[in-house]
Design a protein around this motif. Structure first.
Motif, short mmCIF file in Angstrom:
data_model
loop_
_atom_site.label_atom_id
_atom_site.label_comp_id
_atom_site.label_asym_id
_atom_site.label_seq_id
_atom_site.Cartn_x
_atom_site.Cartn_y
_atom_site.Cartn_z
N ASP A 1 -3.00 -13.82 -4.29
CA ASP A 1 -2.60 -12.42 -4.47
C ASP A 1 -3.21 -11.56 -3.36
OD1 ASP A 1 -1.27 -10.32 -5.72
OD2 ASP A 1 -2.88 -9.94 -7.15
N TRP B 1 -2.24 -9.85 -0.90
CA TRP B 1 -1.38 -8.93 -0.18
C TRP B 1 -2.19 -7.71 0.24
CZ3 TRP B 1 0.63 -4.02 -1.92
CH2 TRP B 1 0.15 -3.62 -3.16
N GLU B 2 -1.57 -6.80 0.97
CA GLU B 2 -2.33 -5.72 1.59
C GLU B 2 -3.02 -4.80 0.59
OE1 GLU B 2 0.49 -3.87 4.18
OE2 GLU B 2 0.34 -5.45 5.69
N LEU C 1 -0.03 -13.95 0.41
CA LEU C 1 -0.37 -13.01 1.49
C LEU C 1 0.79 -12.08 1.80
CD1 LEU C 1 -2.24 -15.22 4.10
CD2 LEU C 1 -3.11 -13.12 3.10
N ASP C 2 1.99 -12.58 1.75
CA ASP C 2 3.16 -11.81 2.13
C ASP C 2 4.29 -12.14 1.15
OD1 ASP C 2 5.10 -10.33 3.34
OD2 ASP C 2 5.04 -11.36 5.26
N PRO C 3 4.25 -11.54 -0.06
CA PRO C 3 5.24 -11.90 -1.08
C PRO C 3 6.68 -11.65 -0.68
CG PRO C 3 3.42 -10.64 -2.02
CD PRO C 3 3.27 -10.57 -0.54
N ASP D 1 -2.91 -1.44 2.58
CA ASP D 1 -1.65 -0.72 2.40
C ASP D 1 -1.85 0.78 2.49
OD1 ASP D 1 -2.99 -0.79 -0.09
OD2 ASP D 1 -1.12 -0.48 -1.18
N MET E 1 3.86 -6.88 2.76
CA MET E 1 4.87 -5.94 2.32
C MET E 1 5.13 -4.85 3.35
SD MET E 1 4.15 -5.38 -1.71
CE MET E 1 4.18 -6.71 -2.87
N ALA F 1 4.60 -15.42 5.90
CA ALA F 1 3.33 -15.32 6.62
C ALA F 1 3.14 -16.46 7.61
CB ALA F 1 2.17 -15.28 5.61
#
Length: 352
Positions: free
Chosen positions: A232, A234-235, A271-273, A133, A1, A277
């Motif tokens: 799930d 993601w950062e 990883l990158d919604p 994040d 994100m 990625a």
């Protein structure tokens, strides 16, 4: 994100009054710890923010240990079909990922809901550090490249784990199968049924979306092993740490509650919604440093588009039972519609 501006999400369940009331009715945290660890003293109990479904508390003990107590909403709470026994899934994911060499919290205890336990709970060790994040603005390009390489290595280790079935690991949910086409069909159809149940307008005709696993069943059938997928990562679910001003390192991966067994390519979507990625050279180099890694051919791109449709639909439909409001709800609605529309176009082009 990292490359897209996203409004701040609404307060997580741990911040909402109804869930606070549920937690107040549960056994005190200290009593739960005594069940698992024996006589202990909690010197500090802190609500951890950021969760959108389960609640989480950081419990600091007088002997210096720091633990995380996660509690699910009561079974009567509104939820999507796949959101059953999520803490049991998280416990399973962390145990399997740890055996594969990934850095994850240690599972100390999992208690399913049942007589005397109105909501399931999970006790884990705490990973020191900060989420990616939260640290994003302090990372240099070199930091990010090295961390993405390490993340790719971690994903490769997790993908070596083979599950007993395809799909979500809870048989009662009916979202698993003997092969990936049948399991993914059940997963996609479940979220479409949830859209009907919660009266969520879909960004494309339901029949068209439901037919996707049939149109591209031959591509789904290219998956021949039910690999463990976090889905799930993601950062916000990656913990980083550093000593002083030293280099950042990957402290670990948290919140494995959405895990399933299936196509390891699906990990790239979680990883990158918001992005792609598979186009990140640092991430893919890290993944391939431990083995051949995935080949991004036509079949892979078809499957990636299917998983992006699925994730966008999940995020769109969950907004209703979670009562998202304001700017975040508007963003989620607009983004999911655009994401699904773009992926459907990509699928048409790939099929042609």
């Amino acid at each position: 994100m990292a490359d897209t501006a996203v409004p701040s999400p609404p307060p997580g369940p741990d911040d909402e009054a109804d869930h606070a009331a549920d937690n107040a009715a549960d056994e005190p945290a200290a009593e739960r710890l005594r069940q698992v660890l024996g006589p202990v003293t909690v010197v500090r109990d802190t609500v951890l923010s950021g969760g959108l479904y389960n609640s989480a508390r950081l419990l600091e003990l007088d002997d210096g240990r720091r633990l995380v107590l996660k509690t699910a909403p009561r079974a009567s709470a509104l939820a999507l079909t796949h959101e059953q026994g999520l803490l049991g899934t998280e416990a399973l994911f962390h145990r399997l990922a740890a055996r594969a060499g990934a850095h994850v919290p240690t599972v100390l205890h999992h208690e399913p809901a049942g007589p005397g336990t109105p909501a399931e709970w999970l006790l884990l060790t705490y990973l020191d550090g900060t989420t990616w994040d939260a640290a994003r603005d302090r990372l240099t390009p070199a930091d990010r490249a090295a961390l993405r390489h390490r993340l790719g290595e971690s994903m490769a280790r997790i993908a070596t784990v083979t599950g007993p079935v395809y799909g979500y690991p809870r048989p009662a949910a009916g979202l698993s199968g003997p092969d990936w086409p049948s399991a993914f069909t059940a997963m996609l159809h479940a979220v479409l049924a949830d859209a009907i149940r919660f009266e969520v307008a879909l960004p494309a005709p339901a029949a068209l979306l439901a037919d996707l696993p049939v149109r591209f069943g031959h591509r789904l059938a290219e998956v021949r092993r039910p690999a463990l997928v976090h889905f799930d990562a993601w950062e916000g679910n990656i913990v980083l740490a550093r000593t002083g001003t030293g280099p950042w390192h990957l402290s670990g991966l948290i919140d494995g509650e959405r895990a399933f067994f299936g196509d390891p390519l699906a990990e790239l979507v979680g990883l990158d919604p918001l992005g792609s990625a598979e186009d990140d050279p640092d991430l893919m180099a890290g993944y391939r440093s431990l083995g051949p890694g995935p080949t991004i051919d036509t079949g892979a791109r078809v499957r990636l588009a299917l998983y992006r449709v699925y994730l966008a639909l999940v995020m769109r439909v969950e907004a209703v039972p979670r009562a998202y409001e304001g700017e975040f709800a508007a963003w989620c609605d607009a983004w999911s519609a655009e994401r699904v529309t773009r992926q459907l176009a990509a699928l048409d082009a790939l099929q042609a």
